[in-house]
Scaffold this active site. Structure first.
Site, PDB file in Angstrom:
ATOM      1  N   CYS A 111      -3.456   0.232   4.385  1.00  0.00           N
ATOM      2  CA  CYS A 111      -3.845   0.583   5.739  1.00  0.00           C
ATOM      3  C   CYS A 111      -2.755   1.388   6.417  1.00  0.00           C
ATOM      4  O   CYS A 111      -1.637   1.480   5.947  1.00  0.00           O
ATOM      5  CB  CYS A 111      -4.140  -0.666   6.555  1.00  0.00           C
ATOM      6  SG  CYS A 111      -2.672  -1.602   6.971  1.00  0.00           S
ATOM      7  N   GLY A 112      -3.082   1.943   7.555  1.00  0.00           N
ATOM      8  CA  GLY A 112      -2.091   2.727   8.290  1.00  0.00           C
ATOM      9  C   GLY A 112      -2.602   4.125   8.548  1.00  0.00           C
ATOM     10  O   GLY A 112      -3.615   4.548   8.014  1.00  0.00           O
TER      11      GLY A 112
END
Length: 283
Positions: A111-112
């Site tokens: 994620c990110g």
């Protein structure tokens, strides 16, 4: 530690023969994070330190900057097939309305944010920008941090399956270590601990992680005001880009007495001269 580890049957094959026995594994369960009753995201994590995790996550997402903005963080009703509370849904009530970022349904190790937009958002979103100043750290202190981190990994000793993140002073004193199945969760937990301890921004501390240094880990460090991030494995290219542009000191491949400094080398005290090698295709 009953919810942190679980026993599962396995067959072990060795040159001396085979044996079937139970093995200790790190527990992985979903945690749904709600803000003011609305679902924000679901992250896969190892139970324990959930309140810290949520505080650190909300800081990294730019939803909060201080612990005072959180009125309460409580587990919601949720039961398994035996009627027991799963403690897998946590609702955070904020003191003021906040702009909640759009998230995908599931948060994983990948994620990110990505790309130039991500770099710009971190620069505009941080309440604790880094300056050129900050703690000066000796290489011999950095060299001892992975072992100090490893010494605090009690669940890893039982399972061999968890990441760890730790906050240290520039002298190498350990302040907080947390373990989790996800490296980003471990970082959220230690930052959340610091937020609850009213220590953020962390301009006087170091963050050490047991794995690689991804963009999202650098992002979390920058948003918490941490001036130095050290990892025992490799950084990604985008992690280095963000470290350079944010003024963060980024150390990778921290193993024994060797280490690579990818950004912010002014914070690592070195007396020995160094040479500049010509650009090659090899690492």
């Amino acid at each position: 530690m009953s919810r942190v580890t679980a026993r599962r049957r396995m067959r072990r094959i060795t040159p001396a023969g085979q044996i079937t026995r139970p093995d200790s594994l790190a527990v992985e369960e979903p945690l749904e994070i709600r803000v003011n009753g609305e679902s924000l995201t679901v992250t896969m994590r190892t139970p324990g330190g959930d309140i810290e995790l949520v505080h650190g996550f909300l800081l990294a997402e730019g939803v909060i900057t201080t612990a005072e903005e959180v009125v309460s963080a409580r587990y919601c009703a949720g039961t398994d097939d035996r009627g027991r509370n799963t403690y897998n849904v946590l609702d955070v009530q904020l003191r003021h309305a906040a702009a909640i970022p759009a998230r995908t349904v599931l948060t994983t190790g990948a994620c990110g944010l990505c790309g130039r937009t991500a770099l710009d958002q971190v620069h505009t979103g941080t309440a604790y920008p880094l300056t050129g100043d900050g703690p000066a750290v000796a290489p011999e202190v950095l060299a001892g941090l992975p072992d100090a981190l490893r010494a605090e990994q009690s669940v890893f000793d039982a399972t061999g399956g968890l990441h760890a993140a730790g906050l240290f002073t520039p002298a190498g004193e350990v302040l907080c270590v947390r373990e989790d199945i996800g490296r980003h969760n471990a970082v959220d937990k230690v930052i959340g601990w610091a937020l609850l301890q009213r220590r953020v921004p962390l301009h006087d501390l170091l963050l050490v992680v047991s794995g690689r240094a991804s963009f999202e880990l650098v992002q979390k460090a920058v948003l918490a005001g941490i001036p130095l991030l050290a990892a025992v494995s490799a950084p990604s290219s985008l992690a280095v880009d963000l470290a350079v542009e944010s003024g963060l000191t980024l150390v990778g491949f921290l193993r024994g007495e060797t280490m690579n400094i990818y950004a912010g080398e002014q914070r690592v005290l070195t007396a020995e001269p160094h040479r500049l090698e010509p650009e090659t295709t090899a690492r």
